[in-house]
Design an enzyme around this catalytic site. Structure first.
Site, short mmCIF file in Angstrom:
data_model
loop_
_atom_site.label_atom_id
_atom_site.label_comp_id
_atom_site.label_asym_id
_atom_site.label_seq_id
_atom_site.Cartn_x
_atom_site.Cartn_y
_atom_site.Cartn_z
N ASP A 248 0.84 -1.19 0.00
CA ASP A 248 0.00 0.00 0.00
C ASP A 248 0.88 1.24 0.00
O ASP A 248 2.06 1.19 0.32
CB ASP A 248 -0.89 0.02 1.25
CG ASP A 248 -1.95 -1.08 1.21
OD1 ASP A 248 -2.26 -1.55 0.09
OD2 ASP A 248 -2.45 -1.45 2.28
N TYR A 311 6.44 -9.28 7.94
CA TYR A 311 6.03 -7.89 8.14
C TYR A 311 6.35 -7.43 9.56
O TYR A 311 6.39 -8.24 10.49
CB TYR A 311 4.51 -7.75 7.95
CG TYR A 311 4.04 -8.13 6.57
CD1 TYR A 311 3.83 -7.16 5.60
CD2 TYR A 311 3.79 -9.47 6.25
CE1 TYR A 311 3.39 -7.52 4.32
CE2 TYR A 311 3.35 -9.82 4.98
CZ TYR A 311 3.15 -8.84 4.03
OH TYR A 311 2.71 -9.18 2.78
N TYR A 383 -3.54 -10.46 3.68
CA TYR A 383 -3.76 -9.04 3.98
C TYR A 383 -3.47 -8.81 5.47
O TYR A 383 -4.21 -9.28 6.33
CB TYR A 383 -5.19 -8.64 3.66
CG TYR A 383 -5.50 -8.61 2.17
CD1 TYR A 383 -5.03 -7.56 1.37
CD2 TYR A 383 -6.27 -9.60 1.59
CE1 TYR A 383 -5.32 -7.52 0.01
CE2 TYR A 383 -6.58 -9.55 0.23
CZ TYR A 383 -6.10 -8.51 -0.55
OH TYR A 383 -6.39 -8.46 -1.88
#
Ligand code: ZN
Length: 425
Positions: A248, A311, A383
């Site tokens: 993003d 992440y 996600y």
């Protein structure tokens, strides 16, 4: 008499139509390969003159038809022969097909192409001709009228002769399979088109900014925009980014960086040591590793969903979160399958469906009463923001649902992406 006899046949043609050596030769192009149309035509022209001379001497034809034939053999040499034979040809007619412009056309177009290619780097080329205009139509009519099975399409002759000149001038080889440059001539519309083979470069990028999009879009800053700058040495028309997945706008990609292939469209330069290109600023960092090819693009993109990613997230909760709860969270998300309905925020561009993705592990450490940091390793395509928030139940289980309090991802970084299994990577 054998009606395919080439002397007989060409004599019949030049009694009716004036032709230059090239165009006469092209009507029998597949005979005597290697001669070239000009020489083939000259051989026929000289033989025709001798044959007509014989016929006149033997009373088979009269002198006036010899004069007609000579006038139709549009070559400077014909004039000299006529003078030597004491024949008065009033005019040497212009070639019915090319108007005696053939050699000039070949010369002009070769020059035009050479000017066009000036300063362009390439190894191989091929010449094509889509249309030779009215010349082609007249040539085709002749072939049909006299039924000439050994003729070639005049386009072939045109592109071959230009190809020969280019090969000599450029000292480069034609390549009919996969040329760097394809030159297409359209005589009818007086157009020259160049198809330049794109170049592909494999590399990785890091996105250091939370205000930068991946592709050129509505944001002032984009990875793709910077990529164009980074590769401006190719003097290309355009550079397109094909990345292994995307992040993003507000997500950084750090650590291993994200693999990508840059497609360099219409490059003027081709021979660049890409490993020497350095480009970085406050927003991005690029590393160019090697040249790639177009087959690797779909593989890079296709494999992405299978590749593991790690992440780093900062998570904010509405209520106090304890060390024990975070320990339980870590245990719970060990090799856990998560079901994710397309996130609300991407519904406008993605199909609404449920995907199952695996979370390999989660690490969490408390920062203050309502905040913790977390490392998450998951399958490609998971996600993360929704894994944390739950997206109103569309992702299940989630950090929110497991902890029974609303959690929100306030900052996210991709810190590790598994490398694609392409050749040489
Ligand atoms: Zn001609």
């Amino acid at each position: 008499m054998d009606d395919q006899n080439i002397i007989e046949k060409s004599l019949k043609i030049v009694k009716k139509y004036p032709l230059c050596d090239h165009c006469l030769g092209s009507l029998f192009a597949r005979l005597g390969k290697g001669l070239g149309n000009e020489k083939r035509g000259a051989a026929l022209r000289r033989t025709i003159i001798m044959e007509m001379d014989r016929r006149v001497r033997e009373g088979i034809e009269d002198e006036s038809s010899l004069v007609t034939v000579l006038g139709n053999l549009s070559s400077e040499e014909t004039k000299e022969i006529a003078i030597a034979m004491n024949l008065n040809i009033h005019e040497l007619k212009r070639c019915y097909v090319c108007g005696n412009n053939w050699n000039e056309l070949v010369k002009t177009w070769s020059k035009k192409i050479l000017d066009y290619l000036d300063g362009m780097e390439f190894e191989s080329f091929v010449v094509g001709c889509t249309n030779c205009g009215e010349m082609e139509e007249r040539h085709r009519d002749l072939i049909a009228e006299f039924k000439l099975p050994y003729a070639e399409n005049i386009k072939n002759s045109f592109k071959r002769e230009i190809g020969k000149i280019l090969k000599e001038e450029l000292r480069k080889e034609p390549d009919f399979v996969d040329p760097d440059i394809t030159i297409i001539i359209d005589l009818k519309n007086n157009e020259l088109k160049l198809q330049i083979k794109p170049i592909y470069v494999y590399g990785i990028y890091k996105k250091l900014s939370r205000r930068c999009s991946q592709s050129i879009w509505k944001y002032e800053c984009s990875v793709e925009g910077y990529l164009q700058e980074a590769l401006n040495v190719f003097q290309a028309k355009e550079v397109v980014l094909h990345a292994a997945g995307r992040e993003d706008v507000d997500v950084r990609t750090l650590g291993s960086g994200r693999p990508f292939i840059a497609k360099v469209v219409k490059p003027k330069r081709r021979y660049v040591d890409v490993t020497k290109i350095k480009y970085s600023n406050d927003d991005v960092y690029f590393e160019f590793i090697r040249y790639s090819n177009k087959d690797e693009v779909p593989r890079l993109k296709g494999e992405d969903s299978l590749k593991e990613k790690t992440y780093f997230a900062v998570v904010q909760c509405t209520e106090t979160v304890t060390e024990d709860e975070l320990k339980a969270l870590e245990d719970f998300f060990q090799n856990t399958i998560v079901s994710q309905q397309t996130p609300t925020r991407v519904l406008h561009r993605r199909k609404d469906m449920v995907r199952t993705k695996k979370v390999y592990w989660v690490k969490a450490a408390k920062v203050d009463n309502t905040t913790f940091i977390s490392l998450i390793k998951g399958e490609g395509g998971l996600y993360i923001k929704e894994l944390i928030s739950g997206d109103n139940g569309r992702t299940e289980p989630s950090f929110s649902s497991f902890l029974s309090k609303e959690c929100k991802c306030v900052s996210l970084d991709v810190v590790w992406i598994e490398k694609p299994t392409l050749e040489n990577t």
